[in-house]
Enzyme design. Structure first.
Site, PDB file in Angstrom:
ATOM      1  N   CYS A   2       0.843  -1.200   0.000  1.00 18.43           N
ATOM      2  CA  CYS A   2       0.000   0.000   0.000  1.00 18.43           C
ATOM      3  C   CYS A   2       0.876   1.246   0.000  1.00 18.43           C
ATOM      4  CB  CYS A   2      -0.871   0.035   1.254  1.00 18.43           C
ATOM      5  SG  CYS A   2      -1.930  -1.382   1.401  1.00 18.43           S
ATOM      6  N   ARG A  28       4.750   0.603  -6.193  1.00 20.16           N
ATOM      7  CA  ARG A  28       4.695  -0.288  -5.021  1.00 20.16           C
ATOM      8  C   ARG A  28       3.713  -1.442  -5.227  1.00 20.16           C
ATOM      9  NH1 ARG A  28       6.563   2.056  -0.302  1.00 20.16           N
ATOM     10  NH2 ARG A  28       4.955   1.147   1.013  1.00 20.16           N
ATOM     11  N   TRP A  74      -3.014  -2.445  -1.611  1.00 22.10           N
ATOM     12  CA  TRP A  74      -2.651  -3.800  -2.064  1.00 22.10           C
ATOM     13  C   TRP A  74      -3.430  -4.703  -1.129  1.00 22.10           C
ATOM     14  CZ3 TRP A  74       0.446  -7.895   0.051  1.00 22.10           C
ATOM     15  CH2 TRP A  74       0.866  -8.847  -0.866  1.00 22.10           C
ATOM     16  N   ASN A 100      -1.710   1.284   5.970  1.00 23.09           N
ATOM     17  CA  ASN A 100      -0.858   0.239   5.388  1.00 23.09           C
ATOM     18  C   ASN A 100      -0.525  -0.688   6.549  1.00 23.09           C
ATOM     19  OD1 ASN A 100       0.990  -1.317   4.104  1.00 23.09           O
ATOM     20  ND2 ASN A 100       2.487   0.303   3.718  1.00 23.09           N
ATOM     21  N   GLY A 101      -0.853  -1.974   6.413  1.00 22.62           N
ATOM     22  CA  GLY A 101      -0.574  -2.922   7.494  1.00 22.62           C
ATOM     23  C   GLY A 101      -1.805  -3.783   7.757  1.00 22.62           C
ATOM     24  N   GLU A 480      17.572 -17.370  -8.363  1.00 17.59           N
ATOM     25  CA  GLU A 480      17.225 -15.968  -8.658  1.00 17.59           C
ATOM     26  C   GLU A 480      16.712 -15.859 -10.087  1.00 17.59           C
ATOM     27  OE1 GLU A 480      16.487 -13.445  -7.245  1.00 17.59           O
ATOM     28  OE2 GLU A 480      16.691 -11.848  -8.718  1.00 17.59           O
ATOM     29  N   LYS A 484      12.963 -14.390 -11.085  1.00 15.93           N
ATOM     30  CA  LYS A 484      12.737 -13.288 -12.038  1.00 15.93           C
ATOM     31  C   LYS A 484      11.755 -13.717 -13.111  1.00 15.93           C
ATOM     32  CE  LYS A 484      14.528 -10.000 -10.267  1.00 15.93           C
ATOM     33  NZ  LYS A 484      14.331 -10.668  -9.045  1.00 15.93           N
ATOM     34  N   GLU A 487       8.186 -14.076 -11.565  1.00 15.13           N
ATOM     35  CA  GLU A 487       7.471 -12.911 -11.016  1.00 15.13           C
ATOM     36  C   GLU A 487       7.123 -11.882 -12.074  1.00 15.13           C
ATOM     37  OE1 GLU A 487       9.418 -10.340  -8.206  1.00 15.13           O
ATOM     38  OE2 GLU A 487      11.377 -10.814  -8.963  1.00 15.13           O
ATOM     39  N   HIS A 503      16.262 -36.967 -10.130  1.00 16.33           N
ATOM     40  CA  HIS A 503      15.616 -37.634  -8.982  1.00 16.33           C
ATOM     41  C   HIS A 503      14.134 -37.292  -8.901  1.00 16.33           C
ATOM     42  CE1 HIS A 503      19.416 -39.170  -7.558  1.00 16.33           C
ATOM     43  NE2 HIS A 503      19.943 -37.961  -7.712  1.00 16.33           N
ATOM     44  N   LYS A 602       6.308  -3.885  -4.279  1.00 10.44           N
ATOM     45  CA  LYS A 602       7.747  -3.623  -4.239  1.00 10.44           C
ATOM     46  C   LYS A 602       8.302  -3.897  -2.842  1.00 10.44           C
ATOM     47  CE  LYS A 602      11.769  -2.417  -5.582  1.00 10.44           C
ATOM     48  NZ  LYS A 602      12.535  -3.398  -6.405  1.00 10.44           N
TER      49      LYS A 602
HETATM   50  C1  AGP Z   1      12.397  -9.502  -5.961  1.00 10.22           C
HETATM   51  O1  AGP Z   1      12.400  -9.328  -7.366  1.00 10.22           O
HETATM   52  C2  AGP Z   1      11.017  -9.450  -5.381  1.00 10.22           C
HETATM   53  N1  AGP Z   1      10.369  -8.251  -5.724  1.00 10.22           N
HETATM   54  C3  AGP Z   1      10.981  -9.805  -3.911  1.00 10.22           C
HETATM   55  O2  AGP Z   1      11.388 -11.150  -3.807  1.00 10.22           O
HETATM   56  C4  AGP Z   1      11.886  -8.978  -2.977  1.00 10.22           C
HETATM   57  O3  AGP Z   1      13.240  -9.289  -3.214  1.00 10.22           O
HETATM   58  C5  AGP Z   1      11.556  -9.367  -1.530  1.00 10.22           C
HETATM   59  O4  AGP Z   1      10.217  -9.014  -1.276  1.00 10.22           O
HETATM   60  C6  AGP Z   1      12.468  -8.688  -0.497  1.00 10.22           C
HETATM   61  O5  AGP Z   1      12.304  -7.295  -0.580  1.00 10.22           O
HETATM   62  P1  AGP Z   1      13.377  -6.368   0.193  1.00 10.22           P
HETATM   63  O6  AGP Z   1      14.712  -6.637  -0.444  1.00 10.22           O
HETATM   64  O7  AGP Z   1      12.892  -4.973  -0.011  1.00 10.22           O
HETATM   65  O8  AGP Z   1      13.365  -6.801   1.641  1.00 10.22           O
END
Ligand code: AGP
Length: 607
Positions: A2, A28, A74, A100-101, A480, A484, A487, A503, A602
Site C-alpha cells: 500500500c 509499489r 494492495w 498500510n498494514g 534468482e 525473475k 514474477e 531424482h 515492491k
Molecule cells: C524480488 O524481485 C522481489 N520483488 C521480492 O522477492 C523482494 O526481493 C523481496 O520481497 C524482499 O524485498 P526487500 O529486499 O525490499 O526486503
C-alpha cells in the site's frame, strides 16, 4: 505494498498534490486507489478499484481544498472493490483513514462497534480505525491517537483527516513505513520518498509507536504516550530523474542497465584510495575473531543474494554461515547468540518479515547488521549497525540492480572480515579484491547480447514451465533466475541443483521444455554437460549460460548465452544479468506489465 500520501498546505490544491503522489507510488503495486479531502469543513472521499486512471476519471480537480490524504491499496483483507478501497470513513462521515498494514484484532473491535450500532460498509480491517477514531475523538488528535493505539493490535502506517479538526492530519506508525516531508508553508506524509520528492528533500522518518500531527506550517511528533519529542530531519540526496524512466520503456530495463554503474559506485565508496575495503566506523569495536558464525536473513531476491554471501564468507573468511528466509527464521527458535553476527539484507528496508526476524535476533543477543538500499529505512534503524547499498532508487517491483549491489557488498564484506579473522593473507585479500574490478565492464558487455536474449525470449514466451539448473554457487543464481522469470513473465519456473533433476522432476521434461543450464564454474562443467544431455535426451530446449572460454556445452545447447571469463567466485554475479534480461524480454514479449506485475508489491510490509 500500500502507498500513503498526505498533504496540508497553503497554495497547492490538495487533489493535485495527492494524485501526483499516488502516481509516484504506483510502483509499489496496488489494486485500488482513493483520496479524501477536507473542504469548507466538509469531508469528500472518492475511491475506485483498479488503476489510478479509474480514480482520476471520477475525481473533480477543481476542489479548493488544501488538506487531504490518498492511498493505493494492495489488498490483504477484502477483495479489491470500490467499497474496500481506502480511505475508509467513520459512521458520522467526519473521519477518513488510510492504512498500510494489518489490524490483527479488527474482528473483535468490529463486533464491539456493531454492538454499539455502528454499520460497516466494507470487508476490510481498516474500516474499524475510522469508526474507532471518530468515537474516541475528544478534540485533541494526540490523546485520541494514543487511546486508539491502545485498542489496536497489529501493524500500521496511518494517515487520518477529520472535518472536526480541519487544519491537521494526524498519523502514526507501528512496523509500517511512514515519512514526513517538510516544505515551505506545506507539509506531507508518505509511505516512501518518491511521492514527495518533487516538493521537498527534507524528511523525518517516523519510528515505531510514534505519532505526528501535521499542519501546513508545523509538524509535532509524539511518543506512544503522547509526549512531545524531538526528531531530526534528513536530507534526501538522490533526485527524481533517478526515480524516472529517463526514456527507457520500463524501470526494470533501466535498472538492469544501471548495474555497471552501481558496481563502480560501490567499489568507489567502499574501497578507499589505499585499496582497502573500508566500512568506516560501521563495525565499531567488533572483534571478528570472536564471531563464531554469521547468519544472513532476508526474503526473496535479497535471500538469494545472501546465498552468494554464504559462499563468499566460507571461501574468504573461513566462516560458517547460515542463510535463512526471514519468515521462517523468526518462528524457528533460531540458535543465535552474542557470538553471532546476523546480517539482514533488504532493498526497501521495510520488509516486515525481515524486520520482525531482526527483532528476534536482537532479543537473543546477536549483533545485527542491516544491509539496505533506502536511507533511513526501518531495518537500518532497528539494527545495531547498518550499511547502505548504493543502487539508487529501485522502482521496478523486480529487484535487479539492488541484487547486484547486495552481492557486490557481500563480496567486499567477506574480504574485510576474512582479513580481520586472518582467514586470508593480505596478498590473497589484495588479489581477490582486484578480481572484482572487471565486473562492471563485463556486465556492460552482457548488453551486447540483448538482441540475442530478446530473440530467445520470443522463442520461449508461450512456454508454461521452465527449469533452471546449476551446481554450487551456480545453483544459487539459478534460484534468482527462476524467481525473475516467475514474477514478471508468470512462467512457472523452478530451479534445481544440476544433479537433482533426475531424482524426479525430470519426469516433467517434455518436447521443447526450456531448461536453462548455468555452468560458470570450471570444475562443474563436465557434470553440467551430463545433466544437459539428460534433459536434452528427453526433448528439452537447452539454453546454456556459460563463460566464453567454455565451449564444451555447445554440442548440447539449442541456444548459448556467454559471459566474459571472470573469476569463478564472481561468475554468478555476472551471470545474473543475462537471466534478468531473459525474464524481462519474456515478459515484454507477452505484453505484461513488467514494472508492476500482478499480485506483487515492491515492498511487502505485512507478514
Ligand atoms: C524480488 O524481485 C522481489 N520483488 C521480492 O522477492 C523482494 O526481493 C523481496 O520481497 C524482499 O524485498 P526487500 O529486499 O525490499 O526486503
Amino acid at each position: 505494498m500500500c502507498g500513503i500520501i498526505g498533504y496540508v498546505g497553503g497554495a497547492d490544491k490538495a487533489v493535485e498534490v495527492i494524485l501526483d503522489g499516488l502516481t509516484k507510488l504506483e510502483y509499489r503495486g496496488y489494486d485500488s486507489a482513493g483520496i479524501a479531502i477536507i473542504e469548507n469543513g466538509k469531508l469528500f472521499v472518492e475511491k475506485k478499484s483498479g488503476r489510478l486512471e479509474n480514480l482520476k476519471s471520477v475525481i473533480r480537480t477543481d476542489k479548493e481544498s488544501h488538506l487531504g490524504i490518498g492511498h493505493t491499496r494492495w489488498a490483504t483483507h477484502g477483495v479489491p472493490t470500490d467499497v474496500n478501497a481506502h480511505p475508509h470513513v467513520s459512521f458520522n462521515n467526519k473521519v477518513a483513514v488510510v492504512h498500510n498494514g494489518i489490524i490483527e484484532n479488527y474482528a473483535t473491535i468490529k463486533e464491539q462497534l456493531r454492538a454499539e450500532g455502528v454499520c460497516f460498509t466494507s470487508d476490510t480491517d481498516t474500516e474499524v480505525i475510522a469508526h474507532l477514531y471518530a468515537k474516541l475523538f475528544d478534540g485533541d488528535p494526540v490523546t485520541t491517537m494514543v487511546a486508539l493505539k491502545k485498542k489496536m493490535r497489529g501493524t500500521y502506517a496511518l494517515g487520518i483527516v477529520n472535518s472536526d479538526d480541519p487544519e491537521r492530519i494526524v498519523c502514526a506508525r507501528k512496523e509500517g513505513p511512514l515519512i514526513i516531508g517538510l516544505g515551505e508553508d506545506k507539509n506531507f506524509i508518505a509511505s516512501d520518498v518518491p511521492a514527495i520528492l518533487k516538493y521537498t528533500r527534507d524528511v523525518i522518518f517516523l519510528d515505531d509507536d510514534e505519532i505526528a500531527v501535521i499542519e501546513k506550517d508545523k509538524v509535532s511528533v509524539y511518543d506512544a504516550e503522547g509526549r512531545l519529542i524531538e526528531k531530526e530531519s534528513k536530507k534526501i540526496e538522490w533526485d527524481m530523474d533517478q526515480a524516472s524512466k529517463a526514456g527507457y520503456p520500463h524501470f526494470m530495463l533501466k535498472e538492469i542497465e544501471e548495474e555497471p554503474a552501481v558496481v563502480e559506485k560501490t567499489l568507489g565508496i567502499y574501497v578507499n584510495p589505499k585499496g582497502d575495503v573500508d566500512f568506516g566506523e560501521t563495525f565499531g569495536k567488533i572483534d571478528f575473531e570472536k564471531i563464531e558464525q554469521i547468519d544472513i536473513v532476508a526474503c526473496g531476491t535479497a535471500y538469494y543474494a545472501g546465498l552468494q554471501g554464504e559462499y563468499f564468507l566460507k571461501k574468504n573468511a573461513g566462516l560458517k554461515t547460515a542463510v535463512e528466509i526471514a519468515s521462517e527464521f523468526r518462528y524457528s527458535d533460531p540458535f543465535v547468540d552474542q557470538k553471532h553476527l546476523v546480517i539482514f539484507i533488504s532493498q526497501s528496508g521495510e520488509t516486515l518479515d525481515s524486520i520482525m526476524a531482526l527483532k528476534t535476533a536482537r532479543e537473543k543477543g546477536a549483533k545485527t547488521l542491516a544491509i539496505a538500499n533506502v536511507l533511513g529505512s526501518t531495518i537500518t534503524r532497528e539494527a545495531d549497525m547498518a550499511l547502505y547499498t548504493l543502487a539508487g532508487p529501485e522502482i521496478s517491483v523486480a529487484s535487479t540492480k539492488a541484487y547486484t549491489a547486495q552481492v557486490t557488498m557481500l563480496y567486499l564484506l567477506s574480504l574485510y572480515v576474512g582479513l580481520r579473522r586472518k582467514a586470508i593473507t593480505k596478498a590473497q585479500y589484495d588479489q581477490r579484491l582486484d578480481k572484482i574490478y572487471v565486473l562492471s565492464e563485463y556486465i556492460g558487455n552482457v548488453f551486447f547480447q540483448k538482441e540475442k536474449i530478446k530473440a530467445l525470449a520470443a522463442e520461449i514466451r508461450e512456454k508454461e514451465h521452465a527449469f533452471y539448473i546449476g551446481r554450487g554457487i551456480d545453483e544459487k543464481i539459478a534460484r534468482e533466475g527462476a524467481l525473475k522469470m516467475k514474477e514478471i513473465s508468470y512462467v512457472h519456473a523452478e530451479s534445481f541443483p544440476g544433479g537433482e533433476l533426475k531424482h524426479g522432476t525430470i519426469a516433467l521434461i517434455e518436447q521443447g521444455t526450456p531448461v536453462v543450464v548455468i555452468a560458470t564454474q570450471k570444475d562443474m562443467v563436465e557434470k553440467m554437460l551430463s545433466n544437459a544431455k539428460e534433459v536434452k535426451a528427453r526433448g528439452a530446449f537447452v539454453i546454456v549460460l556459460t563463460k566464453k572460454a567454455c565451449k564444451e556445452l555447445e554440442e548440447v545447447a539449442d541456444r548459448m548465452i556467454y559471459i566474459d571469463d571472470i573469476d569463478d567466485m564472481l561468475a554468478p554475479l555476472l551471470a545474473v544479468t543475462p537471466m534478468q534480461l531473459l525474464a524481462y524480454y519474456t515478459a515484454c514479449a507477452k505484453g505484461l506489465d513488467v514494472d508492476k506485475p500482478r499480485n506483487l508489491a515492491k515492498s511487502v510490509t505485512v507478514e
